[in-house]
Motif scaffolding. Structure first.
Motif, PDB file in Angstrom:
ATOM      1  N   ILE A  71      46.744 -21.257  35.452  1.00 53.55           N
ATOM      2  CA  ILE A  71      46.877 -21.442  36.933  1.00 53.55           C
ATOM      3  C   ILE A  71      47.325 -19.986  37.532  1.00 53.55           C
ATOM      4  CG2 ILE A  71      48.480 -22.357  38.600  1.00 53.55           C
ATOM      5  CD1 ILE A  71      49.014 -24.779  36.406  1.00 53.55           C
ATOM      6  N   ASP A  72      46.731 -19.850  38.580  1.00 56.62           N
ATOM      7  CA  ASP A  72      47.010 -18.395  39.374  1.00 56.62           C
ATOM      8  C   ASP A  72      47.381 -18.724  40.934  1.00 56.62           C
ATOM      9  OD1 ASP A  72      47.203 -15.804  39.643  1.00 56.62           O
ATOM     10  OD2 ASP A  72      45.071 -15.356  39.751  1.00 56.62           O
ATOM     11  N   TRP A  73      48.686 -18.806  41.230  1.00 52.79           N
ATOM     12  CA  TRP A  73      48.924 -19.145  42.581  1.00 52.79           C
ATOM     13  C   TRP A  73      49.928 -18.135  43.290  1.00 52.79           C
ATOM     14  CZ3 TRP A  73      46.945 -23.674  42.591  1.00 52.79           C
ATOM     15  CH2 TRP A  73      47.177 -24.604  43.833  1.00 52.79           C
ATOM     16  N   ARG A  74      49.298 -17.439  44.033  1.00 53.85           N
ATOM     17  CA  ARG A  74      49.830 -16.258  44.704  1.00 53.85           C
ATOM     18  C   ARG A  74      49.447 -16.235  46.274  1.00 53.85           C
ATOM     19  NH1 ARG A  74      46.385 -11.857  42.824  1.00 53.85           N
ATOM     20  NH2 ARG A  74      45.043 -13.444  41.737  1.00 53.85           N
ATOM     21  N   GLU A  75      50.661 -15.861  47.051  1.00 55.39           N
ATOM     22  CA  GLU A  75      50.712 -15.987  48.394  1.00 55.39           C
ATOM     23  C   GLU A  75      51.840 -15.045  48.803  1.00 55.39           C
ATOM     24  OE1 GLU A  75      51.725 -20.157  48.874  1.00 55.39           O
ATOM     25  OE2 GLU A  75      53.509 -19.645  49.726  1.00 55.39           O
ATOM     26  N   SER A  76      51.756 -15.088  50.265  1.00 51.83           N
ATOM     27  CA  SER A  76      52.859 -14.262  50.936  1.00 51.83           C
ATOM     28  C   SER A  76      53.881 -15.088  51.329  1.00 51.83           C
ATOM     29  CB  SER A  76      52.034 -13.380  52.051  1.00 51.83           C
ATOM     30  OG  SER A  76      53.098 -12.796  52.786  1.00 51.83           O
ATOM     31  N   VAL A  77      55.140 -14.878  50.643  1.00 50.59           N
ATOM     32  CA  VAL A  77      56.386 -15.508  51.134  1.00 50.59           C
ATOM     33  C   VAL A  77      56.638 -15.056  52.639  1.00 50.59           C
ATOM     34  CG1 VAL A  77      57.895 -13.609  50.323  1.00 50.59           C
ATOM     35  CG2 VAL A  77      58.729 -16.065  50.797  1.00 50.59           C
ATOM     36  N   ARG A  78      56.193 -13.987  53.292  1.00 46.42           N
ATOM     37  CA  ARG A  78      56.506 -13.607  54.440  1.00 46.42           C
ATOM     38  C   ARG A  78      55.623 -14.460  55.391  1.00 46.42           C
ATOM     39  NH1 ARG A  78      57.006  -8.772  51.383  1.00 46.42           N
ATOM     40  NH2 ARG A  78      58.983  -7.804  51.818  1.00 46.42           N
ATOM     41  N   LYS A  79      54.346 -14.788  54.926  1.00 46.36           N
ATOM     42  CA  LYS A  79      53.414 -15.407  55.832  1.00 46.36           C
ATOM     43  C   LYS A  79      53.895 -17.035  55.805  1.00 46.36           C
ATOM     44  CE  LYS A  79      48.654 -16.855  56.185  1.00 46.36           C
ATOM     45  NZ  LYS A  79      47.420 -16.777  55.534  1.00 46.36           N
ATOM     46  N   TRP A  80      54.472 -17.493  54.770  1.00 45.91           N
ATOM     47  CA  TRP A  80      54.447 -18.900  54.516  1.00 45.91           C
ATOM     48  C   TRP A  80      55.828 -19.488  54.847  1.00 45.91           C
ATOM     49  CZ3 TRP A  80      50.301 -22.211  54.652  1.00 45.91           C
ATOM     50  CH2 TRP A  80      49.188 -21.593  54.535  1.00 45.91           C
ATOM     51  N   GLY A 128      54.439 -20.459  30.093  1.00 42.76           N
ATOM     52  CA  GLY A 128      53.618 -21.029  28.832  1.00 42.76           C
ATOM     53  C   GLY A 128      53.737 -22.577  28.700  1.00 42.76           C
ATOM     54  N   PHE A 129      52.665 -23.439  28.747  1.00 45.80           N
ATOM     55  CA  PHE A 129      52.921 -24.965  28.432  1.00 45.80           C
ATOM     56  C   PHE A 129      52.244 -25.074  27.075  1.00 45.80           C
ATOM     57  CE2 PHE A 129      52.423 -24.216  32.904  1.00 45.80           C
ATOM     58  CZ  PHE A 129      53.287 -24.871  33.407  1.00 45.80           C
ATOM     59  N   ARG A 130      52.804 -26.243  26.446  1.00 52.45           N
ATOM     60  CA  ARG A 130      52.174 -26.782  25.252  1.00 52.45           C
ATOM     61  C   ARG A 130      51.846 -28.121  25.535  1.00 52.45           C
ATOM     62  NH1 ARG A 130      55.543 -29.633  22.365  1.00 52.45           N
ATOM     63  NH2 ARG A 130      57.665 -29.255  22.784  1.00 52.45           N
ATOM     64  N   PRO A 154      45.479 -27.406  23.557  1.00 50.24           N
ATOM     65  CA  PRO A 154      44.913 -26.345  24.620  1.00 50.24           C
ATOM     66  C   PRO A 154      45.831 -25.418  24.781  1.00 50.24           C
ATOM     67  CG  PRO A 154      45.196 -28.427  25.695  1.00 50.24           C
ATOM     68  CD  PRO A 154      45.631 -28.671  24.131  1.00 50.24           C
ATOM     69  N   ALA A 155      45.263 -24.127  25.433  1.00 47.66           N
ATOM     70  CA  ALA A 155      46.218 -22.800  25.898  1.00 47.66           C
ATOM     71  C   ALA A 155      46.110 -23.038  27.200  1.00 47.66           C
ATOM     72  CB  ALA A 155      45.158 -21.688  25.680  1.00 47.66           C
ATOM     73  N   LEU A 156      47.566 -23.237  27.506  1.00 44.29           N
ATOM     74  CA  LEU A 156      47.993 -23.644  29.114  1.00 44.29           C
ATOM     75  C   LEU A 156      48.925 -22.693  29.582  1.00 44.29           C
ATOM     76  CD1 LEU A 156      48.591 -27.442  28.140  1.00 44.29           C
ATOM     77  CD2 LEU A 156      46.285 -26.581  29.240  1.00 44.29           C
ATOM     78  N   SER A 157      48.655 -22.127  31.000  1.00 48.75           N
ATOM     79  CA  SER A 157      49.798 -21.133  31.158  1.00 48.75           C
ATOM     80  C   SER A 157      49.371 -20.965  32.843  1.00 48.75           C
ATOM     81  CB  SER A 157      49.403 -19.862  30.763  1.00 48.75           C
ATOM     82  OG  SER A 157      48.199 -19.287  31.115  1.00 48.75           O
ATOM     83  N   ALA A 158      50.726 -20.649  33.667  1.00 48.25           N
ATOM     84  CA  ALA A 158      50.478 -20.475  35.096  1.00 48.25           C
ATOM     85  C   ALA A 158      51.351 -18.923  35.199  1.00 48.25           C
ATOM     86  CB  ALA A 158      51.430 -21.719  35.586  1.00 48.25           C
ATOM     87  N   HIS A 159      50.832 -18.599  36.426  1.00 48.26           N
ATOM     88  CA  HIS A 159      51.451 -17.428  37.033  1.00 48.26           C
ATOM     89  C   HIS A 159      51.581 -17.691  38.470  1.00 48.26           C
ATOM     90  CE1 HIS A 159      51.018 -13.140  38.580  1.00 48.26           C
ATOM     91  NE2 HIS A 159      52.420 -13.392  38.389  1.00 48.26           N
TER      92      HIS A 159
END
Lengths: 312, 312
Positions: free
Chosen positions: B143-152, B208-210, B217-222
């Protein structure tokens, strides 16, 4: 009555201090084996290096007590349930709530008995307090939970690692009494956690609680892990009728308006194993995630401040 | 079909961007009033300063959508249920899990419809991905979740206060997709949260998830909140058969092995209100605490590191 054979998985302080001696004098259980990674035998009992080995070598044992730290607990309980064993779990049950929910579902799906113990709940003084508050209501609760980490978790670095709970490891005992005695649901309103500069979990915690009633009772807790002058495990309560209750010594003593009313010797683990026998007899589980959920809420809501570095 | 009258409580960005226009064109609902502390009227609708005033003045409205920040949500939903209203709740549902569980029980006890929305789940691409993973299994998820706090969240200091979730506020959208598409339960294995030196909630999170399977499976989020170059709301998945899925733009686009397979315009809130109408027709609630529980677990398990101070 025939005794039930049980194995203990995880031989540490709590297994030696409580589980082994209590099973030793129980007329309902008989310790038949242990699992210890370090392979240290207890008396003349078979000792296995892994649960898998135990299940393979002594398949007739269908009950286990899991006394490891919470880190590996989720997979160990799952493994036990998959092997068809009934399970008693030490507190805190798991490191996370998702793990806890998973075990509850898994135990149900397999029709096995899962017993999540909160040892501090097993005291007459706690039960008496619960009855009084159900009848009289409550105006305030102040939890004061202070002890020495050096005395109670000597050298156990896992308590300071992420997921180790820090002072919330003993603090959850207070929460397990609190959620047991309160006549209504409670919520974390704010929390402050002081974390040593060189560690990841809190050494000092202050929590403010509320109920669903905006004009409800004043509820708070303080946990501290640097108390070297004996233990303070006290809950001070004002009831709805103005009586002052003091639940002391970890829930074993109840004073009302200064007078000692219940002062039973602590037989928490004797009661736990009696309860476990009852659950096994009737095929029911006993799992309560409320204290762990409240703790997770405190972690999510907490303001963090830095404390002095901690070294053993 | 007659339209159902609904009131919105909490008129902020999400109410203006989504709820008001979507109700405006719905053939199942009609916006009948709003509650706004600042008393700002929408079009020619009645506006009340408090929910209590709304319930008193327009008792015929028996449905409310609660769009405030999560802080006051628990008591607002309780107040609505106590007044006999059916309730739609924005995400995240509450600040704590104990509050969430309490609302679920409270709604059930009163026989009212409680609908906990997770807007990111309401996309064809998410549903298609769920079906594929149920069939093919999963080898990895990133998971790749990136945005601008200043915008949102321009100037919204509550997101940085304790209980404000920080970058986990958008991150929980990713978790709500993740828990929806995964064919098995997932658990937080480790987490790192970077918190600005002058704030209390994280600006950057790695999890990191399991699964319950040690060879799973290999599970991760940023999650990151300082992405000023547009939004990255992507979930990259390798299925059990080796196909590469890319769920993009917050769950609205699905690519398989590089080829776009689903690219529906986002109609999340249209679907949410269709679903709410269906729940009201049948008298059923829809409440799922899994994403919030996973987030609480991440907070409890997280290693914290200090990040640069954040100022608007």
């Amino acid at each position: 009555m025939d005794k039930r054979s049980i194995a203990i998985i995880g031989i540490g302080k709590i297994a030696r201090d409580q589980h082994i001696p209590v099973i030793g004098k129980s007329d309902r259980f008989e310790l038949a084996a242990t699992v210890s990674q370090r392979g240290i035998a207890e008396a003349s009992l078979p000792v296995f290096r892994s649960a898998a080995e135990l299940y393979r070598e002594m398949p007739e044992i269908d009950i286990v007590a899991i006394c490891t730290p919470p880190g590996p607990r989720h997979l160990l309980v799952r493994e036990a349930l998959d092997a068809g064993k009934h399970v008693l779990m030490e507190k805190p049950p798991t490191q996370t709530l998702s793990e806890f929910e998973d075990l509850v579902r898994h135990g149900e799906a397999r029709g096995l008995v899962l017993f999540q113990t909160w040892h501090s709940q097993y005291n007459d003084a706690v039960e008496r307090t619960r009855e009084i508050l159900a009848e009289e209501g409550v105006r305030s609760v102040r939890i004061d939970w202070r002890e020495s980490v050096r005395k109670w978790h000597p050298g156990q670095d896992w308590v300071w690692a992420p997921g180790g709970f820090g002072v919330c490891d003993p603090g959850i005992n207070a929460l397990s009494i609190f959620t047991r005695i309160m006549p209504m649901p409670v919520f974390v309103e704010h929390a402050q956690m002081a974390v040593p500069a060189n560690r990841q979990t809190p050494v000092d915690v202050e929590i403010g609680f509320r109920t669903a009633d905006a004009h409800g009772p004043a509820l708070s807790a303080h946990f501290n892990w640097l108390e070297e002058d004996g233990e303070v495990w006290t809950i001070a309560i004002e009831t709805g009728t103005g009586r002052q209750l003091s639940l002391e010594r970890g829930g074993t003593v109840l004073k009302i308006d200064g007078e000692t009313r219940v002062a039973a010797p602590s037989e928490e683990y004797e009661r736990i194993y009696e309860r476990f026998a009852e659950l096994l007899d009737t095929g029911r589980s006993d799992v309560d995630g409320t204290p762990l959920r409240l703790l997770a809420d405190a972690f999510m809501m907490a303001e963090r401040v830095e404390a002095e570095p901690f070294d053993w």
